[in-house]
Design a protein around this motif. Structure first.
Motif, PDB file in Angstrom:
ATOM      1  N   THR A 161      27.590 -24.130 -17.403  1.00 42.85           N
ATOM      2  CA  THR A 161      28.104 -24.387 -16.063  1.00 42.85           C
ATOM      3  C   THR A 161      27.349 -25.580 -15.489  1.00 42.85           C
ATOM      4  O   THR A 161      26.121 -25.673 -15.636  1.00 42.85           O
ATOM      5  CB  THR A 161      27.931 -23.151 -15.149  1.00 42.85           C
ATOM      6  OG1 THR A 161      28.755 -22.105 -15.662  1.00 42.85           O
ATOM      7  CG2 THR A 161      28.338 -23.450 -13.715  1.00 42.85           C
ATOM      8  N   LYS A 162      28.128 -26.498 -14.899  1.00 48.76           N
ATOM      9  CA  LYS A 162      27.505 -27.668 -14.271  1.00 48.76           C
ATOM     10  C   LYS A 162      27.772 -27.597 -12.770  1.00 48.76           C
ATOM     11  O   LYS A 162      28.900 -27.312 -12.346  1.00 48.76           O
ATOM     12  CB  LYS A 162      28.082 -28.959 -14.854  1.00 48.76           C
ATOM     13  CG  LYS A 162      27.301 -30.196 -14.415  1.00 48.76           C
ATOM     14  CD  LYS A 162      27.890 -31.461 -15.016  1.00 48.76           C
ATOM     15  CE  LYS A 162      27.276 -31.766 -16.360  1.00 48.76           C
ATOM     16  NZ  LYS A 162      27.697 -33.075 -16.904  1.00 48.76           N
ATOM     17  N   ALA A 163      26.720 -27.829 -11.993  1.00 44.88           N
ATOM     18  CA  ALA A 163      26.859 -27.794 -10.530  1.00 44.88           C
ATOM     19  C   ALA A 163      26.296 -29.072  -9.941  1.00 44.88           C
ATOM     20  O   ALA A 163      25.301 -29.617 -10.434  1.00 44.88           O
ATOM     21  CB  ALA A 163      26.111 -26.590  -9.964  1.00 44.88           C
ATOM     22  N   LYS A 164      26.956 -29.564  -8.913  1.00 45.51           N
ATOM     23  CA  LYS A 164      26.455 -30.738  -8.179  1.00 45.51           C
ATOM     24  C   LYS A 164      25.778 -30.224  -6.914  1.00 45.51           C
ATOM     25  O   LYS A 164      26.327 -29.371  -6.216  1.00 45.51           O
ATOM     26  CB  LYS A 164      27.615 -31.666  -7.823  1.00 45.51           C
ATOM     27  CG  LYS A 164      27.183 -33.072  -7.465  1.00 45.51           C
ATOM     28  CD  LYS A 164      28.377 -33.994  -7.316  1.00 45.51           C
ATOM     29  CE  LYS A 164      28.885 -34.573  -8.613  1.00 45.51           C
ATOM     30  NZ  LYS A 164      27.917 -35.380  -9.357  1.00 45.51           N
ATOM     31  N   VAL A 165      24.592 -30.732  -6.657  1.00 39.06           N
ATOM     32  CA  VAL A 165      23.873 -30.312  -5.443  1.00 39.06           C
ATOM     33  C   VAL A 165      23.637 -31.533  -4.569  1.00 39.06           C
ATOM     34  O   VAL A 165      23.074 -32.540  -5.024  1.00 39.06           O
ATOM     35  CB  VAL A 165      22.531 -29.630  -5.803  1.00 39.06           C
ATOM     36  CG1 VAL A 165      21.704 -29.348  -4.539  1.00 39.06           C
ATOM     37  CG2 VAL A 165      22.792 -28.331  -6.556  1.00 39.06           C
ATOM     38  N   MET A 166      24.095 -31.457  -3.312  1.00 34.75           N
ATOM     39  CA  MET A 166      23.850 -32.520  -2.344  1.00 34.75           C
ATOM     40  C   MET A 166      22.448 -32.324  -1.780  1.00 34.75           C
ATOM     41  O   MET A 166      22.149 -31.276  -1.200  1.00 34.75           O
ATOM     42  CB  MET A 166      24.879 -32.471  -1.199  1.00 34.75           C
ATOM     43  CG  MET A 166      26.152 -33.231  -1.518  1.00 34.75           C
ATOM     44  SD  MET A 166      27.093 -32.510  -2.882  1.00 34.75           S
ATOM     45  CE  MET A 166      27.808 -31.121  -2.055  1.00 34.75           C
ATOM     46  N   VAL A 167      21.622 -33.347  -1.966  1.00 32.49           N
ATOM     47  CA  VAL A 167      20.198 -33.203  -1.618  1.00 32.49           C
ATOM     48  C   VAL A 167      19.962 -33.533  -0.141  1.00 32.49           C
ATOM     49  O   VAL A 167      20.341 -34.598   0.345  1.00 32.49           O
ATOM     50  CB  VAL A 167      19.349 -34.121  -2.523  1.00 32.49           C
ATOM     51  CG1 VAL A 167      17.872 -34.051  -2.124  1.00 32.49           C
ATOM     52  CG2 VAL A 167      19.528 -33.734  -3.984  1.00 32.49           C
ATOM     53  N   ASP A 168      19.324 -32.601   0.558  1.00 32.25           N
ATOM     54  CA  ASP A 168      18.930 -32.832   1.952  1.00 32.25           C
ATOM     55  C   ASP A 168      17.500 -33.383   2.007  1.00 32.25           C
ATOM     56  O   ASP A 168      17.145 -34.150   2.890  1.00 32.25           O
ATOM     57  CB  ASP A 168      18.959 -31.521   2.758  1.00 32.25           C
ATOM     58  CG  ASP A 168      20.372 -30.964   2.854  1.00 32.25           C
ATOM     59  OD1 ASP A 168      21.312 -31.777   2.896  1.00 32.25           O
ATOM     60  OD2 ASP A 168      20.532 -29.727   2.853  1.00 32.25           O
TER      61      ASP A 168
END
Lengths: 344, 176
Positions: B64-71
């Motif tokens: 599974t690949k997930a994109k995380v928007m970095v804060d």
């Protein structure tokens, strides 16, 4: 504090304890996103063991862990398929294997489970024990115990998840070096019974107008013979469900026959059994009828025992209405208490 | 009079809460924040975006690949988003679950301890360090809850499995 306030405090505290207690000991069952329980659709599955990379005694340690789950009073068994040289951990090859190999630091053992998304049917479950850590089968303080970790990982193969408590459950999420946890907690047992049901067989009940006695058997051949060919006995149905072989926590129910009383007697009481064998010539020991619980376990109910001075025989029933009727309204029968616990 | 009774009541309930909380947490043994930080190339605070599962090229497993928007980047070089990959997931009618693998859900606020797994078309794809232990879920009340499964430590150490986000971030920053 006045009486009213004390009562309020007590009620609130009791309520709080009651609300929290179900969560303090609760097994976890893996489910699909649609809510289907992930589980084997058969009542057994076969595992192959690769001990390469493990310590001496790994084979029997892993077999013991499999047997511990098999001995639980649930309708599921692990079958040992033999040793293997396969290292195909985690691949969907419909071949369940347990072996040693590399895993990320921090993970002592890992379980890969393949399943059908729609139904939750398990297809393949492999287990790997991490060779980054040292392993032992003799309880060495500086190594992880193969049997304890295998027991935990095999619990995942049954579809049980990790629990935060109780800490002595096999499915508790953490384990330390030197820690031995080779047996199941009641919470683990409740989990496997919940998923696969109790591992029991029916006990059939007969009545004889000639002998004025009941007869109980788990033996299919005996049941079929009585139904087809012995007019002395009338089949009354299934009395209860019990265990044909000894499961963890169960005890034998011994069966006797009396030529004098023309009836059978069943007991779980060792002293009673030994006395009849040694000192009461009225009774002939016939062996173990089946296995049941001496104390109440999850999913079991009491089997009540009665004695009749009139018929000179015992009667056993799980039926509450039947029990209550005999106690209240039938002077032929004297209630003797709970004989053991079985499944309705 | 009634105030005193209320105090007794609140005290009793508080004691009970503390007893239960301690009972469920005191035996946990995990990888420490220090270890997770040291093993990480970057530590980020962010929100999970798209999550997608797929078969591996050799067809033997599901990732599974997930994109995380970095804060916020707590350790390591600046990133605005990161790609994370872990074993397990569901594709069509087949699913794979791995007992120690993390799991990310779209919209989840997380703190992640990451290490490069591979570079794909010039973009780094990260692993989560310590499997599920390297993922904290951030609750709306500012508490970070650690993931984690059948993991081990040699000694019973300080655990940060339930910690205010700022306290956790300060701990991570303090690791040399």
């Amino acid at each position: 504090m006045n009486k009213k306030t004390t009562c309020l405090i007590f009620s609130l505290v009791t309520l709080f304890v009651l609300i929290l207690s179900p969560f303090s000991e609760a097994f976890v069952v893996n489910r699909t996103p649609t809510g289907a329980t992930i589980k084997w659709f058969t009542n057994n599955t076969t595992y192959y063991i690769n001990t390469s990379g493990g310590p001496a005694g790994s084979l029997s340690a892993i077999q013991n862990a499999m047997q511990t789950w098999t001995n639980a009073p649930a309708n599921f068994s692990f079958i040992y398929g033999g040793t293997t040289t396969s290292t195909a951990y985690g691949t969907l090859d419909y071949y369940n294997m347990i072996g040693f190999g590399s895993l990320p630091v921090g993970t002592v053992g890992e379980n890969s489970r393949w399943y059908y998304v729609n139904t939750g049917q398990l297809l393949d479950c492999d287990i790997r024990l991490n060779t980054y850590y040292s392993w032992a089968t003799d309880g060495s303080a500086n190594s992880f115990d193969v049997e304890s970790v295998a027991l935990h990982e095999l619990g995942h193969s049954l579809s049980l998840g990790n629990v935060d408590s109780p800490a002595d459950a096999a499915m508790y999420r953490y384990i330390s070096k030197g820690q031995i946890k080779r047996s199941l907690h009641q919470d683990d047992i409740d989990g496997i019974v919940f998923i696969y049901g109790p591992g029991t067989s029916p006990v059939y009940r007969f009545w004889s107008d000639n002998f004025k006695h009941h007869f109980y058997t788990m033996n299919e051949a005996e049941k079929n013979h009585l139904i087809c060919c012995d007019s002395n006995w009338r089949y009354e149905g299934i009395a209860c469900y019990a265990w044909p072989t000894q499961a963890s926590g169960t005890s034998p129910v011994y069966r006797f026959w009396s030529d004098v009383f023309k009836g059978h007697f069943y007991t779980m009481n060792e002293a009673e059994k030994n006395y009849l064998i040694c000192c009461d010539s009225n009774w002939r020991y016939e062996g173990i009828a089946y296995y049941a619980w001496p104390t109440q376990a999850s999913g079991t109910s009491p089997v009540y025992r009665f004695w009749s001075d009139v018929f000179k025989g015992h009667f056993y029933t799980m039926n509450e209405a039947e029990k209550n009727y005999l106690i209240c309204c039938d002077p032929n029968w004297r209630y003797e208490g709970i004989a053991w616990y079985a499944v309705k | 009079m009634f105030t005193r009774q209320k105090i007794v009541l609140i005290s009793l309930i508080s004691i009970l809460i503390l007893l239960f909380a301690e009972g469920s947490r005191s035996l946990m043994i995990e990888l420490s924040t220090e270890e997770l930080t040291r093993d990480s190339e970057i530590v980020v605070v962010g929100e999970v975006g798209d999550v997608m599962s797929f078969w591996s090229e050799d067809g033997t497993t599901i990732f599974t690949k997930a994109k995380v928007m970095v804060d916020q980047v707590v350790k390591g070089i600046h990133h605005t988003e990161v790609d994370i990959e872990y074993k397990g997931g569901e594709v069509g009618e087949i699913g794979l679950r791995v007992s120690d693998a993390p799991s990310l859900e779209k919209g989840e606020k997380v703190i992640l301890f990451l290490k490069t797994k591979k570079i794909e078309k010039g973009v780094k794809v990260f692993n989560i360090v310590g499997n599920a232990q390297g993922k904290y879920t951030v609750r709306e009340d500012g508490i970070a809850i650690k993931g984690g499964f059948s993991v081990v430590r040699d000694t019973e150490d300080v655990i940060d499995d339930y910690i205010p986000v700022e306290d956790l971030l300060n701990k991570i920053r303090s690791v040399k």
